[in-house]
Structure formats: C-alpha cells, structure tokens
Design a protein around this motif. Structure first.
Motif, PDB file in Angstrom:
ATOM      1  N   SER A 287       1.014  -1.561   0.099  1.00  0.00           N
ATOM      2  CA  SER A 287      -0.147   0.128   0.149  1.00  0.00           C
ATOM      3  C   SER A 287       0.940   0.850  -0.209  1.00  0.00           C
ATOM      4  CB  SER A 287      -1.417  -0.281   1.314  1.00  0.00           C
ATOM      5  OG  SER A 287      -1.787  -1.079   1.306  1.00  0.00           O
TER       6      SER A 287
ATOM      7  N   GLU B  25      -6.503  -5.212   2.653  1.00  0.00           N
ATOM      8  CA  GLU B  25      -5.642  -4.512   3.760  1.00  0.00           C
ATOM      9  C   GLU B  25      -5.922  -5.993   4.019  1.00  0.00           C
ATOM     10  OE1 GLU B  25      -5.697  -2.059   5.129  1.00  0.00           O
ATOM     11  OE2 GLU B  25      -6.595  -0.789   3.891  1.00  0.00           O
TER      12      GLU B  25
ATOM     13  N   ASN C   6      -0.536  -3.041   3.186  1.00  0.00           N
ATOM     14  CA  ASN C   6       0.722  -2.526   4.310  1.00  0.00           C
ATOM     15  C   ASN C   6       1.854  -4.049   4.851  1.00  0.00           C
ATOM     16  OD1 ASN C   6      -0.619   0.822   3.803  1.00  0.00           O
ATOM     17  ND2 ASN C   6      -1.845  -0.080   6.169  1.00  0.00           N
TER      18      ASN C   6
END
Length: 188
Positions: free
Chosen positions: A48, A158, A186
């Motif tokens: 991300s 996510e 992430n």
C-alpha cells in the motif's frame, strides 16, 4: 477475442475506453503492472501507498476477470470489514461497471449490488469479510468454501489484517487450474 486475451491492456481500452498513459491516456504504469502480474502469476502482492490506484485497479480487474473467462469465472473479494468491501472495493467495481453498461447495452445494470456482480450462475464477483468467512455452519463448513471455479481470482485488500484461518481457506481455493491471488496491504 483471442487477440484481446493476449494483452489485458487492449481489453481495457476496448471495453472500458481507458487509454494507456503513454498514449496520452489515464492508465499509468502502476495499474498496468498489477493487471499484467495477475494474469501472468498465481500470486501478486501490492504494498500500500497513497494514490497508487490499487483499489481502482482491483475493481477493474474483478470485471476484467469475469469478461475474460465468461461464462465460468469467479472473483472473491475480501477485506477485514464489510464497510471496506462495500465502500471501497464494490464502489470501484461500480464505477467501472457503470462505464461498461454505458458503452455496451448487453451488460445489465441490475447485475450489480453493493457486494455482488453477477454475469450468470457460474460467473460472478462476490464480497465477503473476515467475519463471513470465519463463521461456520452446523457442518463446520466456512462460507468461504464452495466457491470453486476453473478460473478464480481472489482479491484481498488490507491483507495484513486478514487472519491466518482465512488464508488457509484461500489456499484451498487456489487449487483450481487458473487460480490467482491479488493481495493489497501494508508491508508490515
């Protein structure tokens, strides 16, 4: 059609009217790289960052996968929360699908809801959350199981917040001959 299947960027231009960035268009290298990777590799991970067009690309990919492999294709989209599935993932699918419907009257606007796009009984995209896929029925079967298809694409946004038990179930779906996994998250 065979010509279009060789290069997903051609399909994007023909079906969605999105021109490649190097030709003065709007599809820059980031989304093109993600799309190409998904079609060429079983697993694609995208770290991300802000304004990288990851969710926009995932929405485009979901529809593109269904078109490419119609009438037998499934796209499973998952995120930690249903709000993310509806407000991020299916919002992007909705934007792209509305464009497709405007360009081609063969596509039915009613085929799209807030967490499902259905081209037929064996050709659809559906959104699930950690909660949906963690719950089991009285037989111990998870709601994530049963989505078998020769052509299956799993999109996880996510990804760092998706539980190990969900990844075990995703692994079961990845046994299909043309299975693909796109993970967006992430890099923790």
């Amino acid at each position: 059609w065979i010509q279009l299947r060789k290069n997903p960027s051609d399909v994007i231009e023909k079906f969605f009217g999105i021109k490649l960035y190097e030709n003065g268009g709007t599809l820059w290298a980031g989304p093109r790289t993600i799309i190409k990777s998904v079609f060429q590799n079983r697993k694609t991970a995208v770290p991300s960052a802000h304004s990288m067009s990851k969710d926009w690309t995932a929405g485009l990919l979901a529809i593109l996968w269904l078109i490419y492999h119609w009438p037998r294709a499934k796209v499973i989209l998952t995120a930690p929360k249903m709000e993310q599935v509806k407000e991020i993932m299916f919002k992007e699918i909705s934007v792209q699908y509305k464009t497709l419907c405007q360009r081609f009257s063969d596509f039915d606007p009613k085929a799209l809801t807030t967490k499902k796009l259905e081209f037929g009984p064996e050709c659809f995209a559906i959104g699930l959350t950690n909660q949906d896929v963690s719950e089991s029925d009285e037989k111990g079967t998870s709601k994530f199981q049963g989505f078998k298809s020769k052509n299956i694409l799993i999109i996880v946004t996510e990804a760092q917040d998706v539980s190990f038990s969900i990844y075990k179930q995703i692994k079961g779906l990845m046994t299909s001959p043309n299975a693909r996994l796109l993970e967006i998250g992430n890099p923790l």
